[in-house]
Each structure stands twice: as structure tokens, then as C-alpha cells.
Design a protein around this motif. Structure first.
Motif, PDB file in Angstrom:
ATOM      1  N   UNK B  58       6.315 -59.913  92.163  1.00  0.00           N
ATOM      2  CA  UNK B  58       6.757 -61.076  93.108  1.00  0.00           C
ATOM      3  C   UNK B  58       5.751 -62.026  93.028  1.00  0.00           C
ATOM      4  N   UNK B  59       4.802 -61.812  93.106  1.00  0.00           N
ATOM      5  CA  UNK B  59       3.490 -62.957  93.047  1.00  0.00           C
ATOM      6  C   UNK B  59       3.507 -63.632  91.797  1.00  0.00           C
ATOM      7  N   UNK B  60       3.671 -62.926  90.773  1.00  0.00           N
ATOM      8  CA  UNK B  60       3.449 -63.590  89.305  1.00  0.00           C
ATOM      9  C   UNK B  60       4.754 -64.577  89.115  1.00  0.00           C
ATOM     10  N   UNK B  61       5.860 -64.073  89.819  1.00  0.00           N
ATOM     11  CA  UNK B  61       7.052 -64.953  89.617  1.00  0.00           C
ATOM     12  C   UNK B  61       6.643 -66.514  90.517  1.00  0.00           C
ATOM     13  N   UNK B  62       5.966 -66.308  91.546  1.00  0.00           N
ATOM     14  CA  UNK B  62       5.605 -67.452  92.241  1.00  0.00           C
ATOM     15  C   UNK B  62       4.658 -68.325  91.306  1.00  0.00           C
ATOM     16  N   UNK B  63       3.788 -67.474  90.722  1.00  0.00           N
ATOM     17  CA  UNK B  63       2.646 -68.042  89.812  1.00  0.00           C
ATOM     18  C   UNK B  63       3.210 -68.973  88.797  1.00  0.00           C
ATOM     19  N   UNK B  64       4.251 -68.185  88.101  1.00  0.00           N
ATOM     20  CA  UNK B  64       4.852 -68.816  86.818  1.00  0.00           C
ATOM     21  C   UNK B  64       5.620 -70.089  87.489  1.00  0.00           C
ATOM     22  N   UNK B  65       6.275 -70.019  88.590  1.00  0.00           N
ATOM     23  CA  UNK B  65       7.017 -71.165  89.141  1.00  0.00           C
ATOM     24  C   UNK B  65       6.142 -72.205  89.157  1.00  0.00           C
ATOM     25  N   UNK B  66       4.870 -72.061  89.983  1.00  0.00           N
ATOM     26  CA  UNK B  66       4.012 -72.919  90.178  1.00  0.00           C
ATOM     27  C   UNK B  66       3.504 -73.620  88.897  1.00  0.00           C
ATOM     28  N   UNK B  67       3.295 -72.871  87.865  1.00  0.00           N
ATOM     29  CA  UNK B  67       2.973 -73.329  86.580  1.00  0.00           C
ATOM     30  C   UNK B  67       3.893 -74.657  86.212  1.00  0.00           C
ATOM     31  N   UNK B  68       4.980 -74.092  86.225  1.00  0.00           N
ATOM     32  CA  UNK B  68       6.035 -74.747  85.932  1.00  0.00           C
ATOM     33  C   UNK B  68       6.124 -76.258  86.305  1.00  0.00           C
ATOM     34  N   UNK B  69       5.930 -76.123  87.912  1.00  0.00           N
ATOM     35  CA  UNK B  69       6.086 -77.321  88.743  1.00  0.00           C
ATOM     36  C   UNK B  69       4.821 -78.282  88.315  1.00  0.00           C
ATOM     37  N   UNK B  70       3.736 -77.451  88.172  1.00  0.00           N
ATOM     38  CA  UNK B  70       2.588 -78.333  87.899  1.00  0.00           C
ATOM     39  C   UNK B  70       2.605 -79.019  86.552  1.00  0.00           C
ATOM     40  N   UNK B  71       3.356 -78.342  85.622  1.00  0.00           N
ATOM     41  CA  UNK B  71       3.423 -79.036  84.234  1.00  0.00           C
ATOM     42  C   UNK B  71       4.506 -79.821  83.948  1.00  0.00           C
ATOM     43  N   UNK B  72       5.020 -80.216  85.118  1.00  0.00           N
ATOM     44  CA  UNK B  72       6.333 -81.183  85.157  1.00  0.00           C
ATOM     45  C   UNK B  72       7.611 -80.562  84.482  1.00  0.00           C
ATOM     46  N   UNK B  73       7.615 -79.323  84.593  1.00  0.00           N
ATOM     47  CA  UNK B  73       8.628 -78.338  83.776  1.00  0.00           C
ATOM     48  C   UNK B  73       9.837 -78.452  84.719  1.00  0.00           C
ATOM     49  N   UNK B  74      10.794 -79.415  84.191  1.00  0.00           N
ATOM     50  CA  UNK B  74      12.199 -79.769  84.889  1.00  0.00           C
ATOM     51  C   UNK B  74      13.283 -78.701  84.679  1.00  0.00           C
ATOM     52  N   UNK B  75      13.217 -78.152  83.602  1.00  0.00           N
ATOM     53  CA  UNK B  75      14.201 -77.236  82.822  1.00  0.00           C
ATOM     54  C   UNK B  75      14.519 -75.993  83.688  1.00  0.00           C
ATOM     55  N   UNK B  76      13.540 -75.854  84.504  1.00  0.00           N
ATOM     56  CA  UNK B  76      13.627 -74.739  85.408  1.00  0.00           C
ATOM     57  C   UNK B  76      14.325 -74.951  86.756  1.00  0.00           C
ATOM     58  N   UNK B  77      14.511 -76.005  87.063  1.00  0.00           N
ATOM     59  CA  UNK B  77      14.940 -76.238  88.573  1.00  0.00           C
ATOM     60  C   UNK B  77      16.153 -75.580  88.921  1.00  0.00           C
ATOM     61  N   UNK B  78      17.142 -75.349  87.750  1.00  0.00           N
ATOM     62  CA  UNK B  78      18.308 -74.757  88.219  1.00  0.00           C
ATOM     63  C   UNK B  78      18.269 -73.159  88.665  1.00  0.00           C
ATOM     64  N   UNK B  79      16.989 -72.737  88.190  1.00  0.00           N
ATOM     65  CA  UNK B  79      16.827 -71.373  88.342  1.00  0.00           C
ATOM     66  C   UNK B  79      15.743 -70.855  89.284  1.00  0.00           C
ATOM     67  N   UNK B  80      15.299 -72.179  89.960  1.00  0.00           N
ATOM     68  CA  UNK B  80      13.888 -72.055  90.680  1.00  0.00           C
ATOM     69  C   UNK B  80      14.014 -71.118  92.012  1.00  0.00           C
ATOM     70  N   UNK B  81      15.405 -71.125  92.732  1.00  0.00           N
ATOM     71  CA  UNK B  81      15.556 -70.438  93.785  1.00  0.00           C
ATOM     72  C   UNK B  81      15.425 -68.913  93.659  1.00  0.00           C
ATOM     73  N   UNK B  82      15.617 -68.417  92.218  1.00  0.00           N
ATOM     74  CA  UNK B  82      15.605 -66.983  91.833  1.00  0.00           C
ATOM     75  C   UNK B  82      14.128 -66.591  92.137  1.00  0.00           C
TER      76      UNK B  82
END
Lengths: 176, 525
Positions: B58-82
């Protein structure tokens, strides 16, 4: 790569979407495109050009596999048969110690192999004269080219009307 | 593009299945509670193992999402809620780790050797010089801070990021206000998780082998958790698609998660090998013992770990097209998910078993021989073991001298605990015999008899038994239950996320011939 000269009629587009529309129009008009040049990889262009999936990665794997077996084989031979030396009290055949070098040579072989393969495919060797249609296609223009070396006037006219229909910014002829 | 079914509904049938799973897990936990040693080590190690793994996901999923947000990773927006919903499981992790904290304070188990009373008091029967030097960090207070305390901190970030993302949906006019706040929370979470996760892992997992330490351990376990989170993401995407949600999540999104799954599996192997090779090369007894014990007595765990977590994802996901096939990705994700569960099993079980065995022996009254050579029992340096083995055939006197020299860490206590030299020799000789078996038993030189029973093959330690699998299913059901509960609370699409359009039109540009027919058909819509 061909040694004899080719006469090329090419149109320059300002946008990759215009280029993709033009390629689709050429497909429906059954015009035989020589090649397309873009300053950056355009997603979705390969399928409409009818290009096959690249086989470069198979070569990459092969080069890597050669590198891995070469490194591992050489070290195994040197340290068990040719010149066995004890390092730090380890056995002669110390697999964990070989792994970093095996990894490095895998990468090295794959990188060199792919670079040389790429040069070969593109015909880039020392002393080769660059056959560039237009310098701007490496910067901001998207080019669609027809081979008109043996084309008659009516075909050339057909190509020109195609370019004006699909909104090419500029149409030129060049012999390369 | 078909953007329908954006509101997930947690079906009653799914709930029933998950409750059944949780019940199964509970039954299996109770089963492992009985019929084991006096410390219920199998129960507690299973509880710790699954709590750490699922909380880690659970916390690594959050860490990974935060890394994507920080790196302007837009591709994952559609699966962000997961990922947002996965992160909400941290609150359950806090409860689970609170149980562990209570068990440490109340001495309800003996997973942690450092938690033995009197371990740091010179002259105490349980005194251990090595651990005495570490009690500044290995103590119940730090354990509480490092597990529950840090989880609470991370949960705070999880809630902030999640609430911001949900509030963004209500944003009437397009604006970047929410997004900017989200970026700040995401970026600040990265150093917090990056540094503190090490403490969490040192406390909860690495301190089981209290004498041992490795500077690579925290990174390696952290990446293990991240791979658990990524494989879980793949499983959930494919599951949600199969029941009619996430229609807009395409092969291209799957391809990108697959690349991460592949690349980070290789990175995991790199860290695993780094840790192994540095220790193997330096060959310091106190470090080597960790791998020696696992390779000799837990070979299935040791090699299975590499097979599941390196060989399988590496060779299957190497190709471009396998990362884009739902069936193949589902298969690999299941293997990797199980593989990292196995990885934590491998990290936790042998050490927990040794610690409990040691404590049981102490209880049974072997305390004199143990206090004579504390560094010599469960965590014996191979050098000491070999010396003892050499001496096995000598007279008791020579033997004592040998062993004393070898277990230099403990010589001072040897003198204080045993006044009579003859007694000392006899005691050490007694101790030497099982160690001689340890050193050679696995190499089939076991001339002294069978291997030490505390290291012999035993279901639940050397290999996950049916109960362990049941417990995993139980925790998985618990995890999924909370996940679906949270997924239900908001739209599956973050409607006002500035990257939504990019994500919906995400393309990796991969050209796969077998897909071309589908694609051609798709373009005509």
C-alpha cells in the motif's frame, strides 16, 4: 544506399497530423510512397505506412547472448584451465564473481552490435556523402517523398496535385 | 473512446467471496497458533510476514504514484485512482503493526532476539555483547516509532493526496490549483518514504536476524514491496477490465506498467545480487552466516526466490508483445506477486525460527552453555564453526582452547560464567557437536548424525504450507476489501486532472504485427 542517383519529388508538411493524413490519402489513391522523413518518431505512422515490425530487437538479443556466453566462457576457461589463480580463498570457478563482468560484456556486445547494425542498415560509413533531401526535415518539417526517376509527366502531375490537395507547405524536386 | 462505467460498485457477491477469504485466513492463522513451539513462532512470523508485505504494497503504491506525479508522468492518470485506493490500506497496516508492537512490548512472541529481557545487562544469563551494542536502536520504543509511527505519518500524506485528488473532481472551471497542491504533497512524500521506509524495514524485518546487518537490505526489501504493488496494479487493472470497468485503459497503459514490472524486477535482482556478492566476496563470518544458513538449510526458498522474481519476469516480459497481452501479463503479475510474498517469507522465517529456538533452549535450562558463548549459538560465525569442527576429534582440553579462541567475541563471558576449566571444556565440547553437523550436514558429510532439528526441513518455515497460503489469501482478501471499499468512494476517472486527456490518448508507439488488424478496425470508429 543505392549507388545510382534518384530523382525525388517531395512535399514538406508543417505538422505530423497533416503528414499522417497525407499518407492515408496516398494509400487510398494507391500512390507508391518512396519514404517519409520526420524530425522525431511519429506514433502511429508505421502501421499506416504498412511497415513490418522491426526485427532489430532479435539482433540485439543475439548480440547480448553472444556477449554473455563469450564473457562467461572466457572467464571459466581462464580461471579453471588456462591460468587458475586463487583470489581471496575463493574456488577457481567463482560464478558470483563472474556475473558483473558477464553483465558488462552483454551490454557492450549488444551496444556495439546494434550500433554497427544500425550504421550498416542506414549505409553510414566513413566517407559517405549524406543524401539529405532537405536540412529542415531534421528540424521542423515533415516530408513525404515520391521517386520520380522514371515517372512520366502525367504521374508527376498527379503527385503535384496530391501535394496541393493534402496541404503540403512546399513541393520540391531533388536528385540524390 | 468509450468513457462509461466510471463509478465502481462493490458487488455483494465479491464481498461474500472476500469475506470467505478473510475467514479462511483467520482459520489458518488460528491453526498455526496451535501445534507449534511455546512462542507460537509460526503464527507470529506469518502475521508479521503478511502484515509487512501487504502494508508495504500500500505505501509503495503511493510512493510510485507520487514519483509519477513529480516526474510529470501523465500516462497513469487513467489508473491513478487504483493507486490512491491501494494507499488507503495503510490504515489497516497501522492496526496490524500495532498488534506486532503490543506483542513486542508484552513479550508475547520471540521473533526478535533483541527483545529478550536482560540482553544488554552484563552478567545477565541472557547477555549478548553484539546486541547490547545495538539496543539504542533495537528496542521497543524505536520499534513502535519505526513501524506504527512512520505508517501514521505516511497515512497522513496518503489521505492528503487522496482528498485533494477527489476534491479536484468538483472543480467547476479547469484550473491548476488542485494539481499544484498535489504536486507539492507528492514531491514531499518521496524523501519521507525513501528514508523512513529503511527504518521501517530495519525494525520490522532485518532486526529478526539481530546480529546481522546489511546496508543493501532496506533498498532490496523496499523494491520487493514496490514490485508487489506493481504486480497488484496489473492484476487489478485486468480484473476491473474483465468486469466492465476501465474500458479506456488500453494495451498501451498495460505496456507501460509492464515495462516498470520488467525493469524494476531487474533492479530487484541487481540489489539482491549486490547484497549477496558483497557479502560472499568479503566473507566476513558475521555477514556470511545469513546466506550460509539460507543456502544450506533453506535451498528451496533461496533458489525459488530467484526463479520467481528474476527468471520468470525477465524472460517472459523481455519481449515487446508480452507486455501488451492481458493473459500473459496477468500470469506474470500473479507469479511476481507471489514471488515477493515468497521473498519476505525467505527474509523472515529462518531468522524467526532461530531466534525462537534459541529462546526455547534458554528456557529449557541450557543457559550456562549459552551465556558462555552467546555469539556461538544461532548466529555462529563460520570461522568459529569450522574451528569447532576441526577440534571435534581432539581431547576436551584442546577443544576448549580452540573454541575459546574462535569465539573470541565471547571469551570474557566464558571466564566469568564458568569457574572450573574442566566444566568449560565439557560444555564447549557439548556445543561443538551440533555445530559440526551444521557445517557439514548439508554437504552430506554428516558423520555426526542428522542436521540440527532447529534447521531441518519443516513446513511453515522451509516451505510455505497450506496454512501459509490460506493466510496469504486471508490478507489478500482483507487488502482487496479495503481497496474496493475505497475505489467505490470516488469516480474511477479523475475528471479534472490536467493530464487526463494525455492519459486517455496514451500511446507507446509500439508496433506489434498481431495487433494491427484490431487497430485497423478500431480506427474506423
Amino acid at each position: 544506399m543505392a549507388s545510382e542517383t534518384t530523382k525525388v519529388l517531395y512535399g514538406l508538411y508543417n505538422d505530423e497530423e497533416d503528414l499522417k493524413k497525407a499518407v492515408k490519402a496516398a494509400n487510398s489513391d494507391h500512390l507508391d510512397i518512396m519514404d517519409v522523413y520526420t524530425p522525431f518518431p511519429v506514433h502511429g505512422l508505421d502501421p499506416i505506412l504498412g511497415l513490418k515490425e522491426s526485427r532489430l530487437h532479435q539482433l540485439g538479443f543475439t548480440y547480448g547472448a553472444i556477449g554473455a556466453s563469450f564473457a562467461f566462457g572466457l572467464m571459466s576457461w581462464v580461471f579453471t584451465r588456462d591460468w587458475p589463480i586463487v583470489f581471496g580463498g575463493k574456488p577457481y570457478w567463482s560464478v558470483p564473481a563472474f556475473i558483473p563482468i558477464t553483465f558488462e560484456l552483454t551490454v557492450l556486445f549488444a551496444a556495439w552490435g546494434m550500433t554497427l547494425t544500425f550504421y550498416t542498415i542506414c549505409g553510414l560509413w566513413p566517407g559517405v556523402k549524406a543524401k539529405s533531401l532537405d536540412n529542415r526535415i531534421t528540424d521542423n518539417k515533415f516530408c513525404l517523398a515520391y521517386d520520380v526517376t522514371e515517372a512520366d509527366d502525367s504521374t508527376v502531375e498527379k503527385y503535384r496535385s496530391f501535394f496541393s490537395k493534402t496541404g503540403a507547405d512546399e513541393v520540391n524536386v531533388k536528385t540524390i | 473512446m468509450n468513457i462509461t462505467n466510471t463509478q465502481f460498485e462493490f458487488a455483494g457477491k465479491t464481498k461474500t467471496v472476500l469475506f470467505a477469504g478473510m475467514a479462511l485466513g483467520l482459520v489458518c492463522l488460528v491453526l498455526t497458533f496451535f501445534g507449534d513451539d511455546a512462542y507460537h513462532t509460526r503464527f507470529w512470523s506469518n502475521f508479521l510476514h503478511n502484515s509487512v508485505y501487504f502494508t508495504g504494497i500500500s505505501f509503495m503504491a503511493l510512493a510510485f504514484m507520487c514519483a509519477q506525479i513529480t516526474a510529470f508522468g501523465g500516462w497513469m492518470t487513467a489508473i491513478k485512482r487504483i493507486w490512491e485506493s491501494m494507499a488507503m490500506f495503510i490504515v489497516v497496516g497501522i492496526v496490524l503493526m500495532t498488534v506486532m508492537v503490543i506483542s513486542v512490548w508484552g513479550h508475547l512472541n520471540h521473533l526478535y532476539h533483541w527483545n529478550t529481557p536482560g540482553i544488554a545487562e552484563v552478567g545477565s544469563a541472557t547477555y549478548d555483547r553484539i546486541i547490547a551494542g545495538k539496543v539504542g536502536f533495537l528496542n521497543p520504543v524505536w520499534y513502535t516509532v519505526g513501524t506504527v509511527g512512520f505508517l501514521a505519518l505516511w497515512y497522513f500524506w496518503a489521505v492528503k493526496i487522496r482528498n485533494n485528488s477527489i476534491e479536484q473532481d468538483t472543480n467547476e472551471t479547469p484550473s491548476l490549483d488542485y494539481y499544484k497542491v498535489q504536486r507539492r504533497w507528492a514531491a514531499s512524500f518521496l524523501p519521507i518514504i525513501g528514508f523512513l521506509v529503511c527504518v521501517f524495514i530495519w525494525q520490522s524485518v532485518m532486526s529478526i536476524d539481530s546480529h546481522w546487518y546489511s546496508t543493501m537490505f532496506a533498498w532490496y526489501s523496499m523494491i520487493s514491496m514496490l514490485l508487489g504493488a506493481l504486480s497488484m496494479t496489473v492484476i487489478l487493472i485486468i480484473y476491473l477490465k474483465s468486469i466492465g470497468y476501465l474500458e479506456y485503459v488500453s494495451r498501451d497503459h498495460l505496456h507501460d506498467v509492464g515495462k516498470f514490472l520488467f525493469g524494476i524486477s531487474v533492479f530487484w535482482t541487481y540489489l539482491w545480487f549486490d547484497q549477496f556478492m558483497l557479502i560472499w566476496y568479503a566473507n566476513n563470518g558475521e555477514e556470511t552466516v545469513y546466506f550460509k544458513e539460507r543456502m544450506n538449510f533453506y535451498p528451496v526458498l533461496f533458489w525459488g526466490n530467484l526463479l520467481l522474481n528474476f527468471v520468470t519476469p525477465f524472460f517472459i516480459l523481455m519481449r515487446n508483445d508480452t507486455k501488451r497481452k492481458f493473459g500473459t501479463m496477468f500470469f506474470v503479475a500473479c507469479i511476481v506477486f507471489f514471488g515477493h510474498w515468497w521473498d519476505f517469507f525467505y527474509m523472515i522465517k529462518p531468522g524467526a525460527r532461530s531466534a525462537a529456538h534459541h529462546a526455547t533452549e534458554m528456557q529449557a535450562g541450557h543457559s550456562t552453555s549459552h551465556s558462555a558463548a552467546p555469539a556461538h549459538d544461532t548466529h555462529a560465525a563460520p570461522a568459529a564453526t569450522e574451528h569447532a569442527t576441526d577440534a571435534a576429534g581432539h581431547t576436551a582440553d584442546t577443544h576448549a582452547a580452540h573454541s575459546e579462541g574462535a569465539t573470541h567475541a565471547a571469551t570474557d563471558t566464558t571466564h566469568s560464567a564458568t569457574h572450573d576449566a574442566t566444566t568449560a571444556a565439557a560444555t564447549t565440547a557439548e556445543k561443538a557437536a551440533p555445530h559440526a553437523e551444521e557445517a557439514h550436514g548439508a554437504d552430506a558429510h554428516g558423520e555426526h548424525g542428522a542436521v540440527d532439528p532447529s534447521k531441518a526441513f519443516k513446513i511453515g518455515y522451509s516451505f510455505p504450507g497450506l496454512e501459509e497460503l490460506g493466510i496469504m489469501i486471508g490478507f489478500l482478501s482483507l487488502f482487496l476489501f479495503f481497496f474496493f471499499k475505497n475505489l467505490e468512494k470516488a469516480s474511477l476517472i479523475p475528471w479534472r486532472d490536467p493530464y487526463l486527456e494525455e492519459s486517455l490518448h496514451h500511446e507507446t508507439g509500439a508496433l506489434i504485427e498481431s495487433e494491427q488488424d484490431d487497430k485497423a478496425g478500431h480506427d474506423h470508429h
